[in-house]
Design a protein around this motif. Structure first.
Motif, PDB file in Angstrom:
ATOM      1  N   LEU A   1       6.539  -2.025 -14.740  1.00  0.00           N
ATOM      2  CA  LEU A   1       7.458  -2.960 -14.105  1.00  0.00           C
ATOM      3  C   LEU A   1       8.924  -2.590 -14.323  1.00  0.00           C
ATOM      4  CD1 LEU A   1       5.648  -6.302 -15.060  1.00  0.00           C
ATOM      5  CD2 LEU A   1       5.893  -5.373 -12.759  1.00  0.00           C
ATOM      6  N   ASP A   2       9.164  -1.691 -15.247  1.00  0.00           N
ATOM      7  CA  ASP A   2      10.550  -1.301 -15.563  1.00  0.00           C
ATOM      8  C   ASP A   2      11.244  -0.753 -14.311  1.00  0.00           C
ATOM      9  OD1 ASP A   2      12.878  -0.706 -16.875  1.00  0.00           O
ATOM     10  OD2 ASP A   2      12.102   1.081 -17.869  1.00  0.00           O
ATOM     11  N   GLY A   3      12.339  -1.403 -13.928  1.00  0.00           N
ATOM     12  CA  GLY A   3      13.109  -0.966 -12.775  1.00  0.00           C
ATOM     13  C   GLY A   3      12.608  -1.504 -11.440  1.00  0.00           C
ATOM     14  N   GLU A   4      11.494  -2.209 -11.428  1.00  0.00           N
ATOM     15  CA  GLU A   4      10.957  -2.747 -10.178  1.00  0.00           C
ATOM     16  C   GLU A   4      11.693  -4.027  -9.767  1.00  0.00           C
ATOM     17  OE1 GLU A   4       8.791  -1.558  -8.116  1.00  0.00           O
ATOM     18  OE2 GLU A   4       7.993   0.117  -9.276  1.00  0.00           O
ATOM     19  N   GLU A   5      11.762  -4.258  -8.467  1.00  0.00           N
ATOM     20  CA  GLU A   5      12.260  -5.523  -7.948  1.00  0.00           C
ATOM     21  C   GLU A   5      11.062  -6.435  -7.735  1.00  0.00           C
ATOM     22  OE1 GLU A   5      14.561  -4.382  -4.466  1.00  0.00           O
ATOM     23  OE2 GLU A   5      16.390  -4.693  -5.640  1.00  0.00           O
ATOM     24  N   VAL A   6      11.095  -7.587  -8.406  1.00  0.00           N
ATOM     25  CA  VAL A   6       9.935  -8.471  -8.441  1.00  0.00           C
ATOM     26  C   VAL A   6      10.219  -9.743  -7.649  1.00  0.00           C
ATOM     27  CG1 VAL A   6       8.379  -9.781  -9.930  1.00  0.00           C
ATOM     28  CG2 VAL A   6       9.267  -7.572 -10.686  1.00  0.00           C
ATOM     29  N   LEU A   7       9.254 -10.127  -6.842  1.00  0.00           N
ATOM     30  CA  LEU A   7       9.326 -11.368  -6.075  1.00  0.00           C
ATOM     31  C   LEU A   7       8.613 -12.477  -6.847  1.00  0.00           C
ATOM     32  CD1 LEU A   7       8.425  -9.639  -2.750  1.00  0.00           C
ATOM     33  CD2 LEU A   7      10.532 -10.941  -3.070  1.00  0.00           C
ATOM     34  N   LEU A   8       9.250 -13.653  -6.932  1.00  0.00           N
ATOM     35  CA  LEU A   8       8.697 -14.765  -7.697  1.00  0.00           C
ATOM     36  C   LEU A   8       8.739 -16.051  -6.886  1.00  0.00           C
ATOM     37  CD1 LEU A   8      10.437 -14.071 -11.143  1.00  0.00           C
ATOM     38  CD2 LEU A   8       8.087 -13.501 -10.505  1.00  0.00           C
ATOM     39  N   LEU A   9       7.991 -17.039  -7.357  1.00  0.00           N
ATOM     40  CA  LEU A   9       8.018 -18.358  -6.739  1.00  0.00           C
ATOM     41  C   LEU A   9       9.351 -19.049  -7.017  1.00  0.00           C
ATOM     42  CD1 LEU A   9       4.423 -19.614  -7.642  1.00  0.00           C
ATOM     43  CD2 LEU A   9       5.235 -18.883  -5.396  1.00  0.00           C
ATOM     44  N   GLU A  10       9.635 -20.102  -6.273  1.00  0.00           N
ATOM     45  CA  GLU A  10      10.883 -20.822  -6.440  1.00  0.00           C
ATOM     46  C   GLU A  10      10.883 -21.625  -7.738  1.00  0.00           C
ATOM     47  OE1 GLU A  10      11.129 -23.357  -3.059  1.00  0.00           O
ATOM     48  OE2 GLU A  10       9.434 -24.607  -3.656  1.00  0.00           O
ATOM     49  N   ASP A  11      12.060 -22.108  -8.128  1.00  0.00           N
ATOM     50  CA  ASP A  11      12.207 -22.894  -9.349  1.00  0.00           C
ATOM     51  C   ASP A  11      11.280 -24.109  -9.320  1.00  0.00           C
ATOM     52  OD1 ASP A  11      14.141 -21.234 -10.410  1.00  0.00           O
ATOM     53  OD2 ASP A  11      15.803 -22.370  -9.557  1.00  0.00           O
ATOM     54  N   GLY A  12      10.769 -24.474 -10.496  1.00  0.00           N
ATOM     55  CA  GLY A  12       9.891 -25.630 -10.616  1.00  0.00           C
ATOM     56  C   GLY A  12       8.438 -25.252 -10.805  1.00  0.00           C
TER      57      GLY A  12
ATOM     58  N   THR B   1       0.813  -1.221   0.000  1.00  0.00           N
ATOM     59  CA  THR B   1       0.000   0.000   0.000  1.00  0.00           C
ATOM     60  C   THR B   1       0.846   1.270   0.000  1.00  0.00           C
ATOM     61  OG1 THR B   1      -0.139  -0.206   2.415  1.00  0.00           O
ATOM     62  CG2 THR B   1      -1.976  -1.072   1.126  1.00  0.00           C
ATOM     63  N   THR B   2       2.110   1.150   0.358  1.00  0.00           N
ATOM     64  CA  THR B   2       3.001   2.326   0.380  1.00  0.00           C
ATOM     65  C   THR B   2       3.678   2.563  -0.963  1.00  0.00           C
ATOM     66  OG1 THR B   2       4.777   0.893   1.202  1.00  0.00           O
ATOM     67  CG2 THR B   2       3.459   2.078   2.841  1.00  0.00           C
ATOM     68  N   HIS B   3       3.423   1.715  -1.933  1.00  0.00           N
ATOM     69  CA  HIS B   3       4.107   1.804  -3.229  1.00  0.00           C
ATOM     70  C   HIS B   3       3.515   2.948  -4.054  1.00  0.00           C
ATOM     71  CE1 HIS B   3       5.626   0.595  -7.208  1.00  0.00           C
ATOM     72  NE2 HIS B   3       6.504  -0.166  -6.561  1.00  0.00           N
ATOM     73  N   PRO B   4       4.327   3.651  -4.861  1.00  0.00           N
ATOM     74  CA  PRO B   4       3.809   4.743  -5.701  1.00  0.00           C
ATOM     75  C   PRO B   4       2.701   4.315  -6.659  1.00  0.00           C
ATOM     76  CG  PRO B   4       6.203   4.825  -5.617  1.00  0.00           C
ATOM     77  CD  PRO B   4       5.801   3.562  -4.920  1.00  0.00           C
ATOM     78  N   LEU B   5       2.662   3.025  -7.050  1.00  0.00           N
ATOM     79  CA  LEU B   5       1.625   2.566  -7.981  1.00  0.00           C
ATOM     80  C   LEU B   5       0.322   2.187  -7.275  1.00  0.00           C
ATOM     81  CD1 LEU B   5       3.768   0.255 -10.314  1.00  0.00           C
ATOM     82  CD2 LEU B   5       2.823   2.507 -10.891  1.00  0.00           C
ATOM     83  N   ALA B   6       0.300   2.231  -5.956  1.00  0.00           N
ATOM     84  CA  ALA B   6      -0.840   1.721  -5.195  1.00  0.00           C
ATOM     85  C   ALA B   6      -2.139   2.459  -5.504  1.00  0.00           C
ATOM     86  CB  ALA B   6      -0.542   1.785  -3.707  1.00  0.00           C
ATOM     87  N   SER B   7      -2.055   3.688  -5.923  1.00  0.00           N
ATOM     88  CA  SER B   7      -3.271   4.467  -6.181  1.00  0.00           C
ATOM     89  C   SER B   7      -3.771   4.315  -7.617  1.00  0.00           C
ATOM     90  CB  SER B   7      -2.999   5.949  -5.900  1.00  0.00           C
ATOM     91  OG  SER B   7      -1.964   6.432  -6.744  1.00  0.00           O
ATOM     92  N   ARG B   8      -3.041   3.579  -8.427  1.00  0.00           N
ATOM     93  CA  ARG B   8      -3.411   3.435  -9.838  1.00  0.00           C
ATOM     94  C   ARG B   8      -4.595   2.485  -9.996  1.00  0.00           C
ATOM     95  NH1 ARG B   8       1.231   4.221 -13.189  1.00  0.00           N
ATOM     96  NH2 ARG B   8       0.128   3.121 -14.842  1.00  0.00           N
ATOM     97  N   LYS B   9      -5.497   2.795 -10.933  1.00  0.00           N
ATOM     98  CA  LYS B   9      -6.604   1.897 -11.237  1.00  0.00           C
ATOM     99  C   LYS B   9      -6.221   0.843 -12.257  1.00  0.00           C
ATOM    100  CE  LYS B   9     -10.341   5.136 -10.159  1.00  0.00           C
ATOM    101  NZ  LYS B   9     -11.566   5.821 -10.668  1.00  0.00           N
ATOM    102  N   ARG B  10      -5.234   1.153 -13.093  1.00  0.00           N
ATOM    103  CA  ARG B  10      -4.748   0.217 -14.099  1.00  0.00           C
ATOM    104  C   ARG B  10      -3.230   0.220 -14.086  1.00  0.00           C
ATOM    105  NH1 ARG B  10      -8.279  -3.510 -16.423  1.00  0.00           N
ATOM    106  NH2 ARG B  10     -10.337  -2.553 -16.444  1.00  0.00           N
ATOM    107  N   ALA B  11      -2.661  -0.955 -14.309  1.00  0.00           N
ATOM    108  CA  ALA B  11      -1.206  -1.058 -14.421  1.00  0.00           C
ATOM    109  C   ALA B  11      -0.839  -1.300 -15.878  1.00  0.00           C
ATOM    110  CB  ALA B  11      -0.694  -2.200 -13.558  1.00  0.00           C
ATOM    111  N   ARG B  12       0.343  -0.847 -16.248  1.00  0.00           N
ATOM    112  CA  ARG B  12       0.896  -1.140 -17.567  1.00  0.00           C
ATOM    113  C   ARG B  12       2.126  -2.020 -17.383  1.00  0.00           C
ATOM    114  NH1 ARG B  12       0.274   4.491 -17.613  1.00  0.00           N
ATOM    115  NH2 ARG B  12       2.538   4.655 -17.262  1.00  0.00           N
TER     116      ARG B  12
END
Length: 303
Positions: free
Chosen positions: A189-200, A174-185
Motif C-alpha cells: 500500500l506504500d505510495g498507493e492512492e486509496v479510495l475510502l468511504l465517507e465520514d461516519g 485489472t490494469t494495476h501492477p498488483l493485479a497478478s499477485r496471489k497475496r498482498a502485503r
C-alpha cells in the motif's frame, strides 16, 4: 417517595427532542394541554424548571437536558424489562430491535433472517441500518436493543460478544501492477492512492488506520457512501481500496474489471460483534442471536 410516572418521562423526552409542545403531544398521542399538565406536574414533583418557554420557542434548561437523557435510558430499561418477560416462556421471542451498520447488513442479514425466522418463529424483529455513532446513541437512548457492528469503533461502554473476524482484501483494477499477485502485503500500500468511504462509516476509520501505517494516501476528492460505489471507482482506475471479506461474494464476480487479493492470515481485519447495554436483561438471548449470526458468516466464508 412520590416518583415520576412513565407518562411524565415520555413527555419530558418528547419535548426535549422536538423543542415544541404541539409536536411533542402528537408524538405522545395526547393533547397539548394534557402534555403541558404532565410537564407541570413533573416540574412540581422535582422542584425544578425543566424548560424555558415562550410563544416562539421551547428551550430545555440544564436540568431539563440532563434529566431528559436520563429519562431516555430509564424508558429503554423499562422496554427491555417488558420484552425480557417473553424470554421466560420462549427464548428469542417478542420484539427485538436490531441495529446494523451498512457494511455488514446486506452481506449477512439476507441469509440470517430466514434461519432466525425458522428457529425462533415468535421473534418480532425490527431492523435499523445506520452508521455506528448513530446506532450507539440509539442503543443507549433505549430505541434499539442490540447492535451488529465492528468492535474497533467507539461503542460507548456497551457489552460485546465477538461474532467473527472479517479480514480485509485489497481491491485493485485489472490494469494495476498488483493485479497478478496471489497475496498482498500491507507494505504494497506504500505510495498507493486509496479510495475510502465517507465520514461516519467505521470501516473508513479502520481502513484509514491500515493505510496510514503502510504509507498510503487517501484520494480525498472521492468518498463513497457504499462499497458498491467504491468498487466502481476502483474499476475506473482512480485508486485501490480495502474490502471486507463478507462483502466479496456480493460485490465482485465475473465481468468486473477488478482483482481482489487476500492478505496473509494475520493481515488487517476487523472484528464483528454484537453490542448491548451493560445491564440489559436479555443478554442470554443476544448470545443465542450471536450463534445464528456466527453460523451464517462461517457458512458464507466456507469454514
Amino acid at each position: 417517595m412520590n416518583l415520576p410516572s412513565v407518562r411524565q418521562l415520555e413527555c419530558l423526552v418528547a419535548v426535549e427532542k422536538t423543542r415544541h409542545f404541539g409536536r411533542a403531544a402528537e408524538a405522545c398521542f395526547i393533547t397539548q394541554p394534557a402534555l403541558s399538565h404532565q410537564i407541570q406536574q413533573l416540574e412540581g414533583r422535582l422542584g425544578l424548571t425543566l424548560f424555558e418557554r415562550d410563544r416562539r420557542r421551547v428551550v430545555p434548561t440544564r436540568a431539563g437536558e440532563a434529566l431528559a437523557a436520563r429519562a431516555r435510558s430509564i424508558l429503554g430499561d423499562l422496554r427491555d424489562f417488558s420484552d425480557s418477560a417473553a424470554a421466560f416462556t420462549e427464548p428469542l421471542s417478542g420484539p427485538l430491535r436490531l441495529g446494523v451498520i451498512p457494511t455488514v447488513a446486506p452481506y449477512v442479514l439476507p441469509r440470517t433472517l430466514g434461519v432466525l425466522r425458522n428457529r425462533h418463529p415468535g421473534l418480532e424483529l425490527t431492523l435499523r441500518e445506520g452508521q455506528t455513532a448513530e446506532l450507539v446513541r440509539e442503543l443507549f437512548e433505549g430505541n434499539l436493543d442490540v447492535l451488529f457492528l465492528a468492535r474497533e469503533a467507539d461503542l460507548g461502554g456497551a457489552r460485546t460478544l465477538d461474532i467473527s473476524r472479517d479480514p480485509f482484501l485489497l481491491a485493485v483494477p485489472t490494469t494495476h501492477p498488483l493485479a497478478s499477485r496471489k497475496r498482498a502485503r500491507e507494505s504494497d500500500l506504500d505510495g498507493e492512492e486509496v479510495l475510502l468511504l465517507e465520514d461516519g462509516h467505521c470501516l473508513r476509520d479502520q481502513a484509514l488506520t491500515v493505510c496510514d501505517a503502510a504509507g498510503a494516501t487517501e484520494l480525498g476528492n472521492f468518498r463513497a457512501s457504499s462499497l458498491a460505489t467504491l468498487l466502481r471507482l476502483v474499476e475506473s482506475g482512480l485508486g485501490v481500496t480495502l474490502l471486507p471479506r463478507i462483502s466479496v461474494e456480493a460485490e465482485t464476480g465475473p465481468g468486473r474489471s477488478l482483482c481482489v487479493i487476500p492478505f496473509p492470515k494475520n493481515g488487517p481485519a476487523r472484528a464483528l460483534c454484537l453490542a448491548w447495554r451493560p445491564h440489559a436483561l436479555r443478554s442470554g438471548e443476544y448470545k443465542l442471536l450471536g450463534e445464528t449470526l456466527r453460523a451464517a458468516i462461517d457458512d458464507r466464508s466456507g469454514h
